[in-house]
Design an enzyme around this catalytic site. Structure first.
Site, mmCIF file in Angstrom:
data_model
loop_
_atom_site.group_PDB
_atom_site.id
_atom_site.type_symbol
_atom_site.label_atom_id
_atom_site.label_comp_id
_atom_site.label_asym_id
_atom_site.label_seq_id
_atom_site.Cartn_x
_atom_site.Cartn_y
_atom_site.Cartn_z
ATOM 1 N N GLY A 8 -5.802 -37.620 -5.899
ATOM 2 C CA GLY A 8 -5.169 -36.833 -6.960
ATOM 3 C C GLY A 8 -5.542 -37.352 -8.335
ATOM 4 N N GLY A 12 -2.456 -36.370 -14.452
ATOM 5 C CA GLY A 12 -1.245 -37.178 -14.317
ATOM 6 C C GLY A 12 -1.487 -38.640 -14.041
ATOM 7 C CG ASN A 86 -1.502 -39.913 -8.118
ATOM 8 O OD1 ASN A 86 -0.410 -40.054 -8.675
ATOM 9 N ND2 ASN A 86 -2.341 -38.931 -8.448
ATOM 10 C CE1 TYR A 152 8.078 -34.431 -5.087
ATOM 11 C CE2 TYR A 152 10.209 -34.998 -6.034
ATOM 12 C CZ TYR A 152 8.842 -35.187 -5.951
ATOM 13 O OH TYR A 152 8.238 -36.163 -6.719
ATOM 14 C CE LYS A 156 6.511 -37.728 -4.058
ATOM 15 N NZ LYS A 156 5.164 -38.347 -4.042
ATOM 16 C CB THR A 187 2.352 -35.680 -15.476
ATOM 17 O OG1 THR A 187 3.229 -35.292 -14.402
ATOM 18 C CG2 THR A 187 2.536 -37.165 -15.747
#
Length: 252
Positions: A8, A12, A86, A152, A156, A187
């Site tokens: 990624g 960001g 990332n 989400y 995580k 970001t």
């Protein structure tokens, strides 16, 4: 000089990590889906810092593409010292019953399965050398489930759990595992979450002086450059106006 593999890397935290490691002379393996951005980043980093960059344009969701790209790395790029997992995203901010299942699957496939695929593919490049450092990007959402965060937050939290498991099971190979859990950071994250709705994205940071991508990249660099016998296992980072995943002190 050591080699850092960043997923990624086109925006960001990933792009900021490419900058900070590049500025310090590291060789970079850069992954992302947007080939034009990867090419531009490679050109800029090589011009600015005189370093070597190798591009791996694949989507971490694609298991076959991940393993094919990493298994066929040129010999001079096979000594990966640091992996920064990332690549990740949030999609939507809806109650459980109203959420889009396609959004759920994209988050699971990117944030969790993508991290697993890349880690699994890179480990054979670390284990024979009895050395390496895996840095996984989590979130304060791993620590606190917040309203309309559902899947989400779950992905995580899974990143946190997987990081703990890696840390235990890779002990015999002297591979460090660090999980970094950022809070509000300005970001492209919010713009992606709200699917291009700039007004909704801006409200995420209303009344805050949020973290920047560079703030987080500098912390990652610090963790990656500690002495060989030192590992920061789990680190939560917020701006000063944020206590955790739920509580903020926003200025009017």
């Amino acid at each position: 000089m050591k080699t850092v593999f960043i997923t990624g890397a086109t925006s960001g935290f990933g792009e900021a990590c490419a900058d900070v490691f590049g500025q310090n002379g590291y060789a970079l393996i850069l992954n992302g889906r947007r080939v034009d951005r990867l090419l531009s980043l490679k050109s800029r980093l090589e011009d600015d810092y005189g370093i070597r960059c190798h591009l791996l344009p694949f989507d971490v969701q694609n298991r076959r593409a991940v393993f094919t790209a990493i298994d066929t790395l040129p010999e001079e790029w096979r000594e990966v010292d640091i992996l920064i997992n990332n690549a990740g995203l949030a999609l939507g901010r809806n109650s459980f019953e109203e959420a889009d299942i396609d959004d759920w699957e994209t988050m699971i496939d990117t944030n969790l399965k993508g991290l697993l695929y890349v880690s699994k593919a890179v480990l054979p490049l670390m284990i024979p050398r009895n050395s390496g450092h895996i840095i996984n990007l989590g979130s304060v959402a791993a620590k606190d489930v917040y309203d309309k965060g559902n899947v989400y937050c779950a992905t995580k939290a899974a990143v946190e759990t997987v990081s703990k498991a890696m840390r235990i099971e890779l002990l015999p190979h002297r591979i460090k595992v660090t999980a970094i859990h950022p809070g509000a950071a300005e970001t492209e994250f919010a713009l992606v979450r709200f699917k291009g709705n700039e007004d909704a994205a801006k409200k995420t940071y209303t009344g805050l002086e949020p973290l920047t991508a560079k703030d987080v990249a500098d912390i990652i660099f610090y963790c990656a450059t500690l002495p060989p016998n030192v590992c920061i296992n789990d680190l939560v980072v917020t701006c000063v106006q944020q206590a955790d995943g739920i509580y903020f002190n926003r200025e009017s």
